[in-house]
Design an enzyme around this catalytic site. Structure first.
Site, short mmCIF file in Angstrom:
data_model
loop_
_atom_site.label_atom_id
_atom_site.label_comp_id
_atom_site.label_asym_id
_atom_site.label_seq_id
_atom_site.Cartn_x
_atom_site.Cartn_y
_atom_site.Cartn_z
N ASP A 190 0.84 -1.20 0.00
CA ASP A 190 0.00 0.00 0.00
C ASP A 190 0.87 1.25 0.00
O ASP A 190 1.21 1.79 1.05
CB ASP A 190 -0.89 -0.03 1.25
CG ASP A 190 -2.02 0.96 1.14
OD1 ASP A 190 -2.22 1.51 0.04
OD2 ASP A 190 -2.71 1.18 2.15
N TYR A 217 9.74 -1.18 -3.79
CA TYR A 217 9.77 -2.57 -4.26
C TYR A 217 9.33 -2.57 -5.72
O TYR A 217 8.40 -1.84 -6.09
CB TYR A 217 8.78 -3.43 -3.47
CG TYR A 217 9.37 -4.16 -2.30
CD1 TYR A 217 10.58 -4.84 -2.41
CD2 TYR A 217 8.70 -4.19 -1.08
CE1 TYR A 217 11.12 -5.52 -1.31
CE2 TYR A 217 9.22 -4.87 0.01
CZ TYR A 217 10.44 -5.53 -0.12
OH TYR A 217 10.96 -6.19 0.95
N CYS A 264 -11.81 29.22 22.44
CA CYS A 264 -11.89 30.64 22.79
C CYS A 264 -13.27 31.09 23.25
O CYS A 264 -13.44 32.24 23.63
CB CYS A 264 -11.45 31.49 21.60
SG CYS A 264 -12.62 31.48 20.23
N CYS A 280 -15.40 28.09 14.12
CA CYS A 280 -15.34 29.13 15.15
C CYS A 280 -15.37 30.48 14.44
O CYS A 280 -14.70 30.67 13.43
CB CYS A 280 -14.04 28.97 15.91
SG CYS A 280 -13.60 30.40 16.88
N CYS A 313 -9.13 33.67 18.67
CA CYS A 313 -9.07 32.24 18.97
C CYS A 313 -7.62 31.74 18.99
O CYS A 313 -6.92 31.85 17.98
CB CYS A 313 -9.87 31.48 17.92
SG CYS A 313 -9.90 29.71 18.25
#
Ligand code: IVH
Length: 694
Positions: free
Chosen positions: A137, A242, A425, A440, A446
């Site tokens: 993978d 590979y 926040c 937000c 924040c």
């Protein structure tokens, strides 16, 4: 894109769809899979797990099988990967890079072998030898050698054209630049680049420490590292490879897959380990043997691959749509386990997105201890019916961040309510219509968003403060000297502290404070843009500045506009280029008390220049104009500003709504289009005389 958009049809099994529903669903699936392909192959940042992707792909194939007449010209079944990204050079594969058909069950493997036997019309006593390998993978690539020297390497791309990654592949440790032994004159090998689990974890740690987004899984990390514009970045990444096959091979080819792999190994390549098997029982034995070992491997494999060993048979079998008839991938099921969901925390991203994270009673899934799982967003929690205290099925499918598959109630289950305020926040959190994410709105204060917001605030098209780049901003935030944009303008109070830091000599301090001082006076449109209000780019900021003229008038109108019956609300919506979504975003921003606090401070320290009213008497007022070609008496920016200050709108492309096209030297397609559409074309001199510019 949210899966929920399609939820109505998704609940219906393919066998029960009407033809009209099937058609609609195929269109949705094509669009959705295309988007996921782009995220996976081009951005190296998928948002769904491989198992979820496979489920969508399989659903598409199943519907197509039931309604073959509805198969679309852009069917996902015929696609391999995604087209190469524009930033890379393109490489056309001399032999297309195909994909593999997939099987999940023993029955499907038996069908695969039967199909081969029928196609080749084999006798009962003839065996089909299969060369069996793990399916790695990672990210696939092709590398071309001429006279034994590495000439070019490319990604798979869409299977026909890939991206040029020659310089990057050379950075992989031990990747052969020259071949050994009796190599052919031309050789193209194909394989997979991947990353070991321990290297991946170390890389992600580094990414996080550097404030960069971590990779979702080793596959993305490998693909992302290979697809770097700067080869030096690739060089720092621990990549492995590979080889599992070949494209072109100029000298006589061996008779079998197994002999070919042996030859490739003799040229110096790391070749994936394969075994030769000849009946269903031994193939299933191979698969069932590898399955439990997968968790102990130091790299991800997502199944096994079986290839007909005789190359003359491979040749006869050929390919159907984009996968060979002579090979198949036998996928592993996603690794799953059950545990208790103890709580849900909300993480706030750098751009203000609220992401729910499930905190789990730790459990081992496929050899890895899992204690967190992503829940993506509020819809996902609802879709999966997750409550706190539930027993949940957790799945790892090649992903480091596990997913929750489903939930079962227990006596302790309690419903979860998505927060209405940002946990970082305390500002109001909102979800825009048609959007999956909750955000937000306290952008200016924040702490989770501080770095991004401040970088934007000082950026070139905003306050443009010289000497206050990304690095410096990060340093000032880290040391607590800057928390909100207003703090930039009082930074000089900390002069003596900063003077003690390395790199802040008398001269650089003087320059820094001088450039901050210089920006204390700012044009209104720059201030509006700098606030970083969602959907308010430079163009909208200019539009707003022109419409409201002063900061006070703008702020007052935005506060009044919270009432949708107000004149202020109707006024903002009447502006060309501002729709409900943009208006809502601006109004929310001004409605958030924390933002207002910072705005009050900013107002007190800044001198905001009012916008010049547009000249409504000008002959070009209200006209839409397009500049094209090279201008000789002014820069593009000057031309644009000159037109806008005279009340004209400057567009980027020519349409029937364009009033004038101003064609400079070497004007090309836009000029052609203007002529075709009968739009009035002016020379630069004619334009200057029309607007009275000397
Ligand atoms: S053979 C014509 N063998 O899986 C078939 N592929 O889904 C060529 N992969 O593009 C593929 N391990 O990136 C083959 N042992 C293996 C593989 C392998 C991983 C990848 C490869 C391919 C994809 C197909």
């Amino acid at each position: 894109m949210s899966l929920l958009e399609f939820a109505d049809l998704r609940g219906i099994a393919p066998a029960e769809l009407t033809e009209a529903q099937a058609k609609e669903e195929l269109a949705c699936l094509a669009k959705e899979l295309k988007e996921h392909d782009k995220r996976y192959y081009q951005d190296d940042a998928p948002i769904i797990s491989d198992a979820e992707y496979d489920a969508l792909w399989d659903r598409n194939a199943e519907i197509e099988k039931r309604f073959p007449q509805l198969k679309r010209a852009d069917s996902p079944s015929d696609k391999v990967g995604a087209a190469p990204a524009a930033k890379f050079g393109k490489v056309k594969h001399s032999v297309p890079m195909l994909s593999l058909g997939k099987a999940h069950t023993e029955e499907e493997i038996a069908d695969f072998i039967d199909r081969i036997r029928r196609f080749l019309n084999l006798d009962e006593n003839q065996t089909v030898e299969l060369f069996c390998e793990p399916k790695i993978d990672g990210a696939s690539f092709a590398a071309r050698y001429e006279n034994g020297k590495l000439k070019q390497a490319s990604t798979r791309g869409d299977g026909v054209v890939g991206e040029d990654i020659t310089e990057n592949i050379k950075q992989i440790k031990d990747f052969p630049l020259e071949l050994k032994g009796d190599f052919p004159k031309t050789l193209e090998v194909r394989g997979e680049v991947f990353m070991h689990h321990d290297d991946f974890r170390a890389l992600n740690k580094q990414q996080e420490e550097a404030g960069e987004e971590p990779f979702a899984n080793p596959r993305n990390a490998a693909a992302g590292s290979l697809r770097q514009l700067d080869k030096n970045v690739t060089a720092e990444r621990p990549l492995q490879y590979y080889i599992y096959g070949w494209g072109e091979f100029s000298s006589p080819i061996e008779a079998t897959q197994s002999a070919m792999m042996k030859r490739l190994r003799s040229f110096g390549f790391a070749v994936v380990d394969g075994v030769l098997l000849e009946n269903m029982a031994s193939v299933m034995g191979y698969y069932n043997d590898l399955l439990p070992k997968r968790a102990q491997l130091n790299f991800d494999i997502d199944g096994t691959v079986y290839k007909v060993n005789r190359l003359d048979w491979q040749e006869r079998l050929g390919a159907v749509s984009r996968s060979p008839r002579w090979a198949i991938a036998h996928k592993f099921p996603a690794e799953q386990a059950k545990t208790i969901l103890e709580s849900i925390d909300i993480q706030v991203g750098r751009t203000g997105t609220l992401t729910p994270v499930a905190r789990l009673k730790p459990i081992t899934v496929g050899g890895v201890v899992v204690s967190n799982a992503t829940l993506h967003n509020a819809d996902e929690i609802e879709r999966k019916g997750v409550n706190i205290g539930d027993i949940v099925t957790v799945q790892r499918a090649g992903d480091v961040i596990p997913q929750i598959v489903n939930a079962e109630r227990t006596a302790n289950s309690k419903p979860y309510t998505f927060p209405t305020h940002c946990p970082a926040c305390g500002s109001i959190a909102v979800r825009e219509e048609g959007e999956a994410a909750t955000r937000c709105t306290g952008g200016l204060i924040c702490p989770a968003q501080t770095v991004e917001r401040l970088k934007h605030f000082v950026s070139r098209d905003a306050f443009d403060i010289e000497g206050l780049g990304e690095k410096q901003i990060e340093l000032f935030i880290k040391t607590g000297l800057i928390k909100t944009p207003a703090d930039i303008f009082t930074l000089e109070h900390h002069r003596s502290t900063i003077a003690e830091w390395e790199g802040y000599g008398e001269k650089s301090l003087h320059n820094l404070f001088a450039s901050i001082e210089q920006r204390r006076t700012v044009p209104l449109h720059r201030l509006i843009f700098a606030l970083g209000i969602r959907h308010v780019g430079q163009a909208t900021a200019k539009l707003l500045a022109q419409a409201y003229q002063t900061y006070d008038a703008f702020e007052k109108a935005m506060i009044e506009a919270a009432d949708q019956n107000s004149e202020a609300y109707h006024h903002i919506l009447s502006m060309d280029g501002i729709g409900e979504k943009v208006a809502a975003s601006i109004i929310e921003f001004f409605h958030e008390p924390h933002n207002r606090e910072v705005l009050t401070k900013l107002k007190a320290i800044l001198t905001v220049e009012a916008a010049e009213p547009p000249d409504t008497d000008s002959p070009v007022s209200g006209k839409t104009v397009v500049f094209t070609g090279t201008l000789t008496t002014m820069t593009r920016q000057e031309a644009k500003a000159g037109a806008e200050s005279r009340g004209a709108k400057v567009a980027g492309s020519v349409s029937s709504k364009t009033d004038y096209v101003i064609a400079g030297e070497e004007a090309g397609s836009k000029l052609k289009k203007a002529t075709e559409l009968g739009v009035k074309v002016l020379s630069e001199a004619e334009w200057n005389s029309l607007i009275g510019r000397k």
